[in-house]
Design an enzyme around this catalytic site. Structure first.
Site, PDB file in Angstrom:
ATOM      1  N   ASP A   4      33.801  35.469  39.461  1.00  0.00           N
ATOM      2  CA  ASP A   4      34.446  34.884  39.122  1.00  0.00           C
ATOM      3  C   ASP A   4      35.134  34.584  37.465  1.00  0.00           C
ATOM      4  OD1 ASP A   4      32.260  36.650  37.631  1.00  0.00           O
ATOM      5  OD2 ASP A   4      30.739  35.914  37.712  1.00  0.00           O
TER       6      ASP A   4
ATOM      7  N   ASN B   2      18.117  34.883  34.441  1.00  0.00           N
ATOM      8  CA  ASN B   2      17.852  33.834  35.276  1.00  0.00           C
ATOM      9  C   ASN B   2      17.496  34.147  36.718  1.00  0.00           C
ATOM     10  OD1 ASN B   2      20.369  34.138  35.629  1.00  0.00           O
ATOM     11  ND2 ASN B   2      20.179  31.540  34.349  1.00  0.00           N
TER      12      ASN B   2
ATOM     13  N   HIS C  21      20.131  34.641  38.020  1.00  0.00           N
ATOM     14  CA  HIS C  21      21.898  34.790  39.512  1.00  0.00           C
ATOM     15  C   HIS C  21      22.240  35.697  39.047  1.00  0.00           C
ATOM     16  CE1 HIS C  21      23.763  35.004  34.481  1.00  0.00           C
ATOM     17  NE2 HIS C  21      23.845  35.611  35.575  1.00  0.00           N
TER      18      HIS C  21
ATOM     19  N   GLU D 227      24.080  30.018  38.936  1.00  0.00           N
ATOM     20  CA  GLU D 227      22.451  29.378  38.257  1.00  0.00           C
ATOM     21  C   GLU D 227      21.055  29.329  38.920  1.00  0.00           C
ATOM     22  OE1 GLU D 227      22.548  31.764  35.569  1.00  0.00           O
ATOM     23  OE2 GLU D 227      24.626  30.429  34.402  1.00  0.00           O
TER      24      GLU D 227
HETATM   25  C1  F6R Z   1      29.657  38.543  36.148  1.00  0.00           C
HETATM   26  C2  F6R Z   1      29.210  38.108  36.924  1.00  0.00           C
HETATM   27  C3  F6R Z   1      27.497  37.732  36.511  1.00  0.00           C
HETATM   28  C4  F6R Z   1      26.060  39.607  35.760  1.00  0.00           C
HETATM   29  C5  F6R Z   1      25.326  38.462  34.809  1.00  0.00           C
HETATM   30  C6  F6R Z   1      24.771  40.128  34.422  1.00  0.00           C
HETATM   31  O1  F6R Z   1      30.246  39.582  36.741  1.00  0.00           O
HETATM   32  O2  F6R Z   1      28.761  38.009  38.245  1.00  0.00           O
HETATM   33  O3  F6R Z   1      26.933  37.308  36.975  1.00  0.00           O
HETATM   34  O4  F6R Z   1      26.650  40.795  36.382  1.00  0.00           O
HETATM   35  O5  F6R Z   1      25.548  37.949  34.246  1.00  0.00           O
HETATM   36  O6  F6R Z   1      25.354  40.790  33.435  1.00  0.00           O
HETATM   37  P1  F6R Z   1      25.140  42.035  33.042  1.00  0.00           P
HETATM   38  O7  F6R Z   1      25.360  42.740  33.636  1.00  0.00           O
HETATM   39  O8  F6R Z   1      26.508  42.071  31.490  1.00  0.00           O
HETATM   40  O9  F6R Z   1      23.543  42.433  32.126  1.00  0.00           O
END
Ligand code: F6R
Length: 258
Positions: A67, A136, A138, A143
């Protein structure tokens, strides 16, 4: 699904790096899906060390990131492309032309998303996709409520996600509202999944993803349908998992959930 519980973040990161390195040694032209964020950071550090000290070779690898924020140029220090340069790409021998990250500045977002899907196909599909998980539930920026069959597209970020990510920006309001993200369906097409989570803040999400019902309200729960998904967590992130796994936490063990 294979749930691997490790003592701490470092052990989780090393275990994940070993899996990536193993796949890379078996298939030098590996197509690797990558995530940003705190969860894979230690794994990237371990991979860089393997490259520098043991010559782990990335010269034939192709990467696709999950992303990117809409509106941030690759040179913006909060863009995901910048994060990847600083934390991985600048330190390994991957050719620039093998690196794919969605372009948050694309003029025609829909065309760009289609192009991204085509490039994944042209590369032969993703062999191993690294994932984090949001508090959450995702995965990537899919989301809660995201279609479980979705493909790469633009998504509106929830307030929870924006506030979670605000720690990287000077002001909360600077966190972009939209992101380009691989879809849940895109992720599920990967041949293997490697989901990393650490810390008590991820315990509820890991429990819901691994043991809860499969629902678009917890997009990560779809990994229960994947034939080769590894979930590597530290003890804190594993702390919500059910009593179906008796005994106290050992330094490292593997739970197999069929
Ligand atoms: C980032 C992504 C997000 C993160 C998620 C967890 O490329 O795809 O889904 O993996 O938000 O983020 P962290 O690892 O910072 O807790």
């Amino acid at each position: 699904m294979l749930i691997i519980v490790k003592d701490d973040y470092e052990a989780m990161s090393n275990e994940a790096a070993q899996i990536v390195a193993d796949r890379l040694r078996r298939k030098p032209d590996l197509v690797l899906g990558l995530a940003t964020g705190t969860s894979p950071l230690g794994m990237y550090r371990a991979l860089i060390q393997m490259h520098k000290q043991h010559g782990l070779d990335f010269s034939k690898v192709t990467t696709f990131n999950l992303d990117e924020y809409v509106g941030l140029a690759p040179t913006h220090d909060q863009s995901y492309r910048y994060f990847m340069n600083v934390n991985l790409f600048n330190h390994i021998n991957i050719p620039e032309r093998h690196i794919f990250v969605p372009d948050g500045m694309a003029d025609d977002i829909d065309a760009h998303c289609e192009w991204y899907e085509e490039e994944i196909k042209k590369a032969g599909g993703i062999d191993l996709q690294v994932l984090g998980i949001g508090a959450n539930g995702h995965i990537a920026f899919n989301e809660p409520g995201s279609s479980l069959g979705s493909r790469t597209r633009v998504k509106t970020l929830t307030d929870t996600t924006r506030w979670d990510n605000a720690r990287f920006f000077e002001r909360r309001e600077e966190v972009p509202k939209y992101a380009l993200t691989m879809g849940v369906g895109t992720i599920m097409d990967s041949k293997e999944l490697l989901l990393l989570a650490n810390g008590a803040g991820k315990a509820a999400a890991i429990k819901a993803a691994a043991e809860g019902p499969i629902t678009a309200q917890v997009p990560a729960s779809v990994i229960q349908l994947h034939r080769k998904a590894y979930v590597i967590v530290d003890k804190d992130a594993a702390s919500g998992l059910s009593g179906r796994y008796p005994g106290t936490w050992r330094s490292s063990f593997t739970l197999e959930v069929v």
